[in-house]
Design a protein around this motif. Sequence first.
Motif, PDB file in Angstrom:
ATOM      1  N   THR A   1      47.776 -40.469 -31.573  1.00  0.00           N
ATOM      2  CA  THR A   1      48.269 -39.145 -31.194  1.00  0.00           C
ATOM      3  C   THR A   1      47.275 -38.504 -30.243  1.00  0.00           C
ATOM      4  N   ALA A   2      47.783 -37.616 -29.392  1.00  0.00           N
ATOM      5  CA  ALA A   2      46.900 -36.913 -28.458  1.00  0.00           C
ATOM      6  C   ALA A   2      45.930 -35.996 -29.192  1.00  0.00           C
ATOM      7  N   LYS A   3      46.352 -35.431 -30.313  1.00  0.00           N
ATOM      8  CA  LYS A   3      45.496 -34.508 -31.055  1.00  0.00           C
ATOM      9  C   LYS A   3      44.337 -35.229 -31.741  1.00  0.00           C
ATOM     10  N   GLU A   4      44.556 -36.459 -32.151  1.00  0.00           N
ATOM     11  CA  GLU A   4      43.462 -37.247 -32.734  1.00  0.00           C
ATOM     12  C   GLU A   4      42.356 -37.416 -31.693  1.00  0.00           C
TER      13      GLU A   4
ATOM     14  N   SER B   1      42.330 -37.707 -40.805  1.00  0.00           N
ATOM     15  CA  SER B   1      42.635 -38.968 -41.481  1.00  0.00           C
ATOM     16  C   SER B   1      42.908 -40.086 -40.482  1.00  0.00           C
ATOM     17  N   LEU B   2      43.676 -39.781 -39.450  1.00  0.00           N
ATOM     18  CA  LEU B   2      43.944 -40.772 -38.409  1.00  0.00           C
ATOM     19  C   LEU B   2      42.654 -41.218 -37.746  1.00  0.00           C
ATOM     20  N   LEU B   3      41.812 -40.264 -37.421  1.00  0.00           N
ATOM     21  CA  LEU B   3      40.568 -40.560 -36.733  1.00  0.00           C
ATOM     22  C   LEU B   3      39.655 -41.423 -37.593  1.00  0.00           C
TER      23      LEU B   3
ATOM     24  N   HIS C   1      32.552 -43.326 -42.039  1.00  0.00           N
ATOM     25  CA  HIS C   1      32.004 -42.015 -42.390  1.00  0.00           C
ATOM     26  C   HIS C   1      31.342 -41.298 -41.210  1.00  0.00           C
ATOM     27  N   ILE C   2      31.878 -41.469 -40.009  1.00  0.00           N
ATOM     28  CA  ILE C   2      31.345 -40.736 -38.851  1.00  0.00           C
ATOM     29  C   ILE C   2      31.755 -39.268 -38.917  1.00  0.00           C
TER      30      ILE C   2
END
Length: 382
Positions: free
Chosen positions: A166-169, A211-213, A224-225
């Motif tokens: 997604t663009a927002k991710e 969550s996606l990221l 865990h970044i």
Amino acid sequence: MITAFLVDDEAHALHILELFLGQIGEVQVIGRSNNGKDAIVQLQSLKPDVLFLDIEMPEMNGIELAEVVRNMQPDVQIIFVTAYDQYAISAFEQAAIDYMLKPLERERLSKAIARVRKEVNRSEVASAVQPLSLENVQLEQPKLLINMLGPFVVSTGGGSRLKWRTAKEKELLAYLALQGDNRAHRDIIIEDLWPEENYQKAKIYMHTCVSLLRKNLKQFGFHHIVKYENERYFLDMSQIDIDLYHLKQHLKQLKAGEIDHTQMEQVLSHYQGQLLSSEDYVWASQEAENVDKIISQWHLTLIESNLNVQQYEQVIHKAEQLIMFSPYDEELYRYLMQAFQGMGKNDQVHLVYQRLMRKLTELDIMPSVRTKEIYENIAKSS
């Protein structure tokens, strides 16, 4: 045996969930709570494999609780139990976080447990592999490379680029990378990335992006970044390498006089383009202007230094490069005129002045007194 912790503000819902889990088998409920704050206290000592979290709870909802717990126990599996409307369900589906609708169905719960069991088994196999020594891990672990100057590109040390679902991710990672060591409050991020959305919806969307990221980064071996603490998000800077921050460090050295002119040229060469030039992020525009301004000032300092030692060709080369990005900057044209004069090319001086006049005519303004004086003095001497 899978261990589970249950959180729901309705006693009846907790009872039904625990009853169904007992009927399914292979699940041991090691704790339960009717509110988020109490759950956090209990989870300081309990380490369940899976959390069942109700979303709609007073004070701290399930989404907020999930972020706190993930910071405490990054590998815990989370299943949301919700009576939320369709937009929330769609968000959870995109984020690959399991969810169940109320009223609960035992068959659906059984499928969720099977998914948890699969993840737990995978983790156990991974932990059974002989780990490398800490020294080797530190030497071999690559960093996530984030290029923010010019097009926004995120890649691994091996050269693989992250692909965005997604663009927002993508935007969220850029936003957090720009913060550097600073921690961004959840509500400020929401205001900047979802300014038109209802606050409750925006929180769901943000949780989805996080969550996606995290899942995307995990696939490339970066765990865990994205961190969360006290309602603030931030990146683990020890795992990432950001070109913008290398540039800023060098600029500090320039300001402190710790770098000579040759090194200054090397520093400025790292500036590959405007900050996040490939994106249209309103929240980044001010920082992009600030970086451009600082870089331009140092370029002008270097050009003036070249002019003082009669390195005219370098002056012309640098000034022409900057004019491509700042076509109305009179000072650059003045340096060009002075350099051509120093080389005895007065005909080029006239051409540069004409170029400048055409540009200023577009803005319906006249050249400054300083520019006119330089041009007239050159014209008189020719």
